[in-house]
Design a protein around this motif. Structure first.
Motif, PDB file in Angstrom:
ATOM      1  N   THR A 234      17.350   8.842  28.257  1.00  0.00           N
ATOM      2  CA  THR A 234      17.521  10.058  27.456  1.00  0.00           C
ATOM      3  C   THR A 234      18.484  11.002  28.166  1.00  0.00           C
ATOM      4  OG1 THR A 234      15.210   9.786  26.880  1.00  0.00           O
ATOM      5  CG2 THR A 234      16.255  11.827  26.227  1.00  0.00           C
ATOM      6  N   ASP A 235      19.404  11.572  27.413  1.00  0.00           N
ATOM      7  CA  ASP A 235      20.367  12.514  27.985  1.00  0.00           C
ATOM      8  C   ASP A 235      19.678  13.862  28.155  1.00  0.00           C
ATOM      9  OD1 ASP A 235      22.604  13.831  28.818  1.00  0.00           O
ATOM     10  OD2 ASP A 235      23.266  14.281  26.775  1.00  0.00           O
ATOM     11  N   LEU A 236      19.599  14.319  29.410  1.00  0.00           N
ATOM     12  CA  LEU A 236      18.892  15.572  29.682  1.00  0.00           C
ATOM     13  C   LEU A 236      19.846  16.676  30.114  1.00  0.00           C
ATOM     14  CD1 LEU A 236      15.930  14.062  31.690  1.00  0.00           C
ATOM     15  CD2 LEU A 236      15.892  14.802  29.341  1.00  0.00           C
ATOM     16  N   SER A 237      21.174  16.440  29.968  1.00  0.00           N
ATOM     17  CA  SER A 237      22.112  17.402  30.551  1.00  0.00           C
ATOM     18  C   SER A 237      22.243  18.661  29.698  1.00  0.00           C
ATOM     19  CB  SER A 237      23.469  16.735  30.738  1.00  0.00           C
ATOM     20  OG  SER A 237      23.908  16.202  29.526  1.00  0.00           O
ATOM     21  N   ARG A 238      22.326  18.508  28.381  1.00  0.00           N
ATOM     22  CA  ARG A 238      22.468  19.690  27.525  1.00  0.00           C
ATOM     23  C   ARG A 238      21.121  20.369  27.360  1.00  0.00           C
ATOM     24  NH1 ARG A 238      26.584  19.428  23.787  1.00  0.00           N
ATOM     25  NH2 ARG A 238      25.870  21.496  23.186  1.00  0.00           N
ATOM     26  N   ARG A 239      21.128  21.700  27.476  1.00  0.00           N
ATOM     27  CA  ARG A 239      19.864  22.412  27.353  1.00  0.00           C
ATOM     28  C   ARG A 239      19.951  23.431  26.225  1.00  0.00           C
ATOM     29  NH1 ARG A 239      16.837  21.059  31.762  1.00  0.00           N
ATOM     30  NH2 ARG A 239      15.239  22.638  31.537  1.00  0.00           N
ATOM     31  N   VAL A 240      18.834  23.661  25.566  1.00  0.00           N
ATOM     32  CA  VAL A 240      18.760  24.703  24.544  1.00  0.00           C
ATOM     33  C   VAL A 240      17.626  25.649  24.911  1.00  0.00           C
ATOM     34  CG1 VAL A 240      19.737  23.363  22.667  1.00  0.00           C
ATOM     35  CG2 VAL A 240      17.300  23.245  23.114  1.00  0.00           C
ATOM     36  N   GLY A 241      17.658  26.829  24.310  1.00  0.00           N
ATOM     37  CA  GLY A 241      16.644  27.832  24.613  1.00  0.00           C
ATOM     38  C   GLY A 241      16.836  28.457  25.971  1.00  0.00           C
ATOM     39  N   THR A 242      18.107  28.564  26.418  1.00  0.00           N
ATOM     40  CA  THR A 242      18.348  29.100  27.749  1.00  0.00           C
ATOM     41  C   THR A 242      18.315  30.620  27.778  1.00  0.00           C
ATOM     42  OG1 THR A 242      20.704  29.055  27.320  1.00  0.00           O
ATOM     43  CG2 THR A 242      19.776  27.138  28.387  1.00  0.00           C
ATOM     44  N   GLY A 243      18.437  31.250  26.628  1.00  0.00           N
ATOM     45  CA  GLY A 243      18.493  32.701  26.596  1.00  0.00           C
ATOM     46  C   GLY A 243      19.867  33.262  26.857  1.00  0.00           C
ATOM     47  N   ARG A 244      20.848  32.414  27.073  1.00  0.00           N
ATOM     48  CA  ARG A 244      22.211  32.881  27.299  1.00  0.00           C
ATOM     49  C   ARG A 244      22.895  33.124  25.960  1.00  0.00           C
ATOM     50  NH1 ARG A 244      25.249  32.345  31.911  1.00  0.00           N
ATOM     51  NH2 ARG A 244      23.943  32.070  33.741  1.00  0.00           N
ATOM     52  N   ASN A 246      25.980  32.493  24.849  1.00  0.00           N
ATOM     53  CA  ASN A 246      26.806  31.423  24.288  1.00  0.00           C
ATOM     54  C   ASN A 246      26.330  30.088  24.816  1.00  0.00           C
ATOM     55  OD1 ASN A 246      28.774  33.054  22.832  1.00  0.00           O
ATOM     56  ND2 ASN A 246      29.268  33.817  24.867  1.00  0.00           N
ATOM     57  N   GLU A 247      25.097  29.739  24.488  1.00  0.00           N
ATOM     58  CA  GLU A 247      24.526  28.571  25.140  1.00  0.00           C
ATOM     59  C   GLU A 247      25.103  27.268  24.605  1.00  0.00           C
ATOM     60  OE1 GLU A 247      20.360  28.565  24.638  1.00  0.00           O
ATOM     61  OE2 GLU A 247      20.443  27.493  22.749  1.00  0.00           O
ATOM     62  N   GLU A 248      25.738  27.305  23.421  1.00  0.00           N
ATOM     63  CA  GLU A 248      26.323  26.065  22.917  1.00  0.00           C
ATOM     64  C   GLU A 248      27.589  25.697  23.697  1.00  0.00           C
ATOM     65  OE1 GLU A 248      26.067  28.840  21.269  1.00  0.00           O
ATOM     66  OE2 GLU A 248      28.055  29.457  20.617  1.00  0.00           O
ATOM     67  N   HIS A 250      28.481  24.681  26.693  1.00  0.00           N
ATOM     68  CA  HIS A 250      27.739  24.241  27.861  1.00  0.00           C
ATOM     69  C   HIS A 250      28.610  24.099  29.084  1.00  0.00           C
ATOM     70  CE1 HIS A 250      29.356  20.556  26.153  1.00  0.00           C
ATOM     71  NE2 HIS A 250      29.276  20.039  27.348  1.00  0.00           N
ATOM     72  N   ASN A 251      29.945  24.097  28.925  1.00  0.00           N
ATOM     73  CA  ASN A 251      30.784  23.926  30.107  1.00  0.00           C
ATOM     74  C   ASN A 251      31.390  25.243  30.583  1.00  0.00           C
ATOM     75  OD1 ASN A 251      32.336  24.198  27.910  1.00  0.00           O
ATOM     76  ND2 ASN A 251      33.629  22.400  28.243  1.00  0.00           N
ATOM     77  N   TRP A 252      30.877  26.348  30.098  1.00  0.00           N
ATOM     78  CA  TRP A 252      31.378  27.623  30.586  1.00  0.00           C
ATOM     79  C   TRP A 252      30.889  27.855  32.007  1.00  0.00           C
ATOM     80  CZ3 TRP A 252      31.536  32.175  26.589  1.00  0.00           C
ATOM     81  CH2 TRP A 252      32.483  31.846  25.603  1.00  0.00           C
ATOM     82  N   ARG A 253      31.711  28.595  32.758  1.00  0.00           N
ATOM     83  CA  ARG A 253      31.343  28.896  34.129  1.00  0.00           C
ATOM     84  C   ARG A 253      30.161  29.871  34.145  1.00  0.00           C
ATOM     85  NH1 ARG A 253      32.432  32.610  37.940  1.00  0.00           N
ATOM     86  NH2 ARG A 253      33.413  33.955  36.396  1.00  0.00           N
ATOM     87  N   ARG A 254      29.242  29.648  35.069  1.00  0.00           N
ATOM     88  CA  ARG A 254      28.118  30.580  35.220  1.00  0.00           C
ATOM     89  C   ARG A 254      28.235  31.244  36.577  1.00  0.00           C
ATOM     90  NH1 ARG A 254      23.125  28.199  35.566  1.00  0.00           N
ATOM     91  NH2 ARG A 254      24.023  26.215  36.127  1.00  0.00           N
TER      92      ARG A 254
END
Lengths: 451, 137
Positions: A234-244, A246-248, A250-254
């Motif tokens: 199962t691919d676990l890399s993408r996360r949802v419900g992060t509270g950020r 622009n969470e979609e 996913h490759n933006w710098r944090r």
């Protein structure tokens, strides 16, 4: 032809026949496990009624102690939706059987609380962790039920894990921050991860000798960790419900400041893996039926172990109080060894050191050669010190002048960041009724070097 | 990026802080009929309860193993196990074997050539030829 050299030997004797007969007719019984559970004596503490750790097992004690304890039925958990094992208060009216078969609980998502006292594995875990007798084995069993196995908040460890996770994060943060007040934020996150991150809590679960059940169910041994596991691959890399915001993307710098605001105590994204969260059915606007509460989400072994260890800490706090919890956290988490100087990774240490000396009004750092050997040989060694005025900030040895200078700058920066005061008063040590301990304010640093 | 961090995890030092007994389970297998299990059967009747009471952190399983030699099997938190055949042994010898299983760490036996191991840095430091008084001819 029963001659010694014929190769045929027939033993005819009375004792041989008798042995044979006895061997054939030995009484064979079914192989069954006999279980000895001596460890449960003295664990009869019951949490107060209405306490959130009260699992509704008060009536059982009331029966055994001739009615000295009477819990109002309104305070019992609502067992009408779901039978809780063989509760004496169930409406069936028949007396509870002395030893119910595990198959009777196969319809339940997790083992019922009243088999916890019959499990030698759970009792051994209780003793192995040296838990106080005020910590009931029923609560320990509840700590072993992950929310993915049993979605009901009355029976899983989600609430205990939330409390325990906060306690662990707070106590580790104050331990690290008071002892190393100059740690940069990234290193602070890494230290927090090193003490109470999912990886170390998962290892702690293993070191405590807790195994996972293959699949959740009511019939599993209460001493096993019950969780619904994710499928392999199962691919676990993408996360949802992060509270950020622009969470979609996913490759933006944090950056570090946003990690402090949005992310968890390790600087990692909150939320769940996107592939595990069931998207609501299209057109599902029919009210409460679309709420994603009853659908259990599978978890990894690491997540299940994390919530188990956190739940034990949370339950410890509720049953045994603050002092015992502090001691437990120190004994199991903070006493582990961590080399703080191995957490740093510098990309341009010399520039950082210049900026640091500028900010602190030190003289600009100067690298000087202290010693050298074999400059024209195959393996030269240079020892370089970095000086600010007359003070030597750091020293390093390397195979080239540049390498030695960089190592010296790293040593100087680590010497600055890893400053540790001699006397430290952590805030939690002066809480409560401990009046003889006096609060001495800790050193607060202006922060890391901004380049 | 002025400074970034390398993620690692803390290292367990069993006994500094909490001590976790490494033996988590001992299985006792015996045969009801064979003579080699005689001492084991006597041990199970008379001595096992005391051993279990003295070591509550160990889960104890007793199960028959018909027509086989009696064995003890210790299971450890590192996932390994250790078996000892206790055929023809007296209860006093078996209790010694139980204590051996209880006190073992579960690691395979290996010869220690260096008696002291430490994860701490040496206090004295590594000797360096480039520091201190230089030898001059």
């Amino acid at each position: 032809m029963n001659l010694p050299g014929s190769g045929i030997l027939v033993r005819v004797s009375r004792s041989a026949e008798m042995d044979h007969v006895i061997a054939e007719t030995a009484t064979m019984r079914l192989v069954k496990m006999a279980v000895l559970a001596f460890q449960l004596a003295g664990c009869e503490y019951q949490p107060p009624v209405g306490d959130q750790t009260c699992l509704g097992y008060l009536p059982r004690v009331a029966d055994s102690s001739q009615g000295t304890l009477h819990a109002p039925s309104s305070l019992q958990p609502q067992s009408s939706q779901r039978p809780i094992g063989f509760s004496p208060s169930s409406s069936s009216g028949r007396p509870p059987p002395s030893s119910p078969s595990p198959d009777d609980f196969a319809h339940l998502p997790s083992p019922p609380y009243n088999v916890a006292r019959d499990s030698p594995r759970l009792a051994a875990l209780h003793a192995r962790l040296s838990l106080p007798t005020r910590f009931p084995v029923e609560t320990l069993q509840r700590c072993l039920v992950d929310a993915s196995a049993d979605p009901s908040p009355d029976f899983n460890n989600a609430s205990l894990a939330l409390l325990g996770g906060d306690l662990l994060a707070y106590h580790v943060a104050e331990h690290v921050l008071c002892r190393y007040p100059r740690l940069p934020m990234a290193v602070l996150f890494a230290a927090q991860y090193a003490y109470v991150g999912p990886a170390v809590l998962s290892q702690l679960r293993q070191e405590w000798g807790v195994e996972l059940a293959a699949a959740p169910g009511g019939e599993v041994d209460p001493g096993l960790l019950v969780a619904l596991r994710v499928e392999p691959g199962t691919d676990l890399s993408r996360r949802v419900g992060t509270g950020r915001p622009n969470e979609e993307k996913h490759n933006w710098r944090r950056g570090m400041p946003s990690r402090i605001v949005y992310d968890d105590e390790f600087g990692d994204l909150k939320g769940r893996a996107a592939s595990l969260v069931k998207s609501p059915p299209p057109g599902g606007s029919d009210g409460a039926s679309t709420l994603p509460v009853s659908e259990p989400t599978p978890v990894t072994v690491e997540e299940a172990s994390t919530s188990f260890v956190r739940a034990v800490v949370g339950a410890m706090y509720l049953h045994c109080g603050r002092i015992s919890t502090l001691r437990f956290i120190y004994n199991h988490v903070l006493s582990r060894a961590l080399d703080f100087s191995s957490l740093f990774s510098f990309t341009s240490p010399r520039r950082d050191l210049v900026r640091l000396c500028d900010r602190e009004d030190f003289d600009p750092p100067v690298a000087r050669l202290i010693s050298e050997t074999g400059r024209h040989s195959r393996h030269p060694v240079f020892v370089v010190g970095i000086y600010s005025g007359r003070d030597k900030l750091g020293e390093g040895a390397g195979g080239s002048l540049n390498e030695a200078r960089t190592r010296a700058a790293v040593a100087a920066l680590k010497g600055w960041y890893l400053y540790s005061p001699m006397e430290v008063t952590v805030p939690s040590s002066v809480e409560g009724s401990d009046k003889d301990k006096k609060w001495i304010p800790n050193y607060v640093d202006p922060g890391e070097v901004i380049v | 990026m002025p400074v970034s961090a390398i993620r690692t995890i803390t290292k367990n030092q069993n006994g500094v802080g909490a001590f976790i007994l490494q033996c988590k389970r001992i299985d006792f297998h015996y045969c009801d009929w064979e003579g080699s299990s005689k001492g084991m059967r006597s041990f199970l009747r008379s001595r096992l309860a005391d051993f279990a009471r003295a070591n509550p952190a160990i889960e104890i399983n007793v199960s028959p193993r018909p027509r086989k030699q009696p064995i003890l099997r210790g299971v450890y938190v590192n996932g390994r196990d250790k078996q000892i055949c206790v055929r023809n042994m007296e209860p006093t010898q078996i209790i010694k074997k139980c204590e051996l299983l209880r006190d073992a760490s579960g690691e395979p036996l290996r010869r220690d050539t260096k008696p002291v191991k430490s994860i701490n840095e040496s206090v004295r430091g590594v000797w360096s030829p480039y520091h201190g008084a230089q030898f001059k001819i």
